[in-house]
Design a protein around this motif. Structure first.
Motif: not given
Length: 245
Positions: A171-183
């Motif tokens: 879950g945390m890994l997914l959040w980091l990947a998605l938020s990194n992608f958006v930024v």
């Protein structure tokens, strides 16, 4: 090529003046990274866990820290559990998403072929495709990566009984990947270094070495053994230089 890259990366890395090394052979690397994937394709990717385990075993078991050996030992069962959980996510979540949105892959392919004639319809289908990607495929990939990473680290040991531990959360890994992608997307790629550091920091914070004894004694032993080997090799070759090991 793969084993040469691993060897270069290993020899350019050191811990307390003790260099890493990689001793994998080109023939074995060719089998694992070129032949095995073809065989996996022929089995309709049902043997992906066997391929993942073979890749990890080849890489880890051929790494050295000085003269100390890394050893990876795990059955294929945990790999299949990770694979099936990821596949279940794709089937269940992807199936529900397709049902709700009414997405049709044949219509999507047809729209892409006729993009110039109906750009509005094509863009709508492209939007739904990316929605499916972020809802079904990307989480499944993060689940598989996180579970495999934990399995691999927790099944790896170093000469002397030293063990490793990984507690990465899907879950945390997914959040980091998605938020990194958006930024990164919003900054037109300028924040790529920040995103890489952020991900690396999380992985490092969830990775641990569990020593079986004094690390000072372990490092001291490796320093003396590698130094002795380098001196012996230098004497043998009559070359007055030190070896980068």
């Amino acid at each position: 090529m793969v084993d040469a890259l691993q060897m270069f990366n290993a020899r350019m890395t050191s811990y307390s003046n003790v260099r890493f090394n990689f001793i994998g052979t080109g023939i074995k690397a060719f089998l694992i990274f070129f032949i095995y994937p073809i065989l996996t394709l022929l089995t309709a990717y049902t043997t992906v866990p066997f391929l993942s385990r073979a890749n990890q075993k080849f890489i880890i078991n051929n790494y050295r820290l000085g003269t100390a050996e890394f050893h990876f030992d795990s059955s294929v069962g945990p790999f299949y559990i990770a694979f099936l959980i990821s596949l279940a996510w794709i089937v269940v979540v992807g199936g529900l998403s397709i049902t709700i949105t009414g997405f049709n892959f044949l219509e999507f392919a047809h729209a892409m072929e006729n993009l110039e004639h109906d750009p509005t319809g094509a863009m709508s289908l492209i939007g739904m495709f990316y929605l499916l990607f972020f809802v079904a495929l990307m989480p499944a990939a993060m689940i598989y990566f996180a579970m495999i990473r934990n399995i691999v680290f927790n099944a790896t040991t170093l000469t002397g009984g030293h063990r490793f531990n990984s507690t990465v959360s899907p879950g945390m890994l997914l959040w980091l990947a998605l938020s990194n992608f958006v930024v990164v997307l919003c900054t037109v790629g300028l924040m790529i270094p920040w995103a890489q550091v952020r991900m690396s920091k999380y992985l490092a914070e969830n990775t641990a070495l569990i020593p079986a004894g004094s690390l000072d004694d372990f490092i001291g032993t490796q320093q003396s053994e590698t130094s002795a080997f380098g001196d012996a090799f230098t004497d043998l070759e009559s070359i007055d230089v030190g070896l980068p090991i």
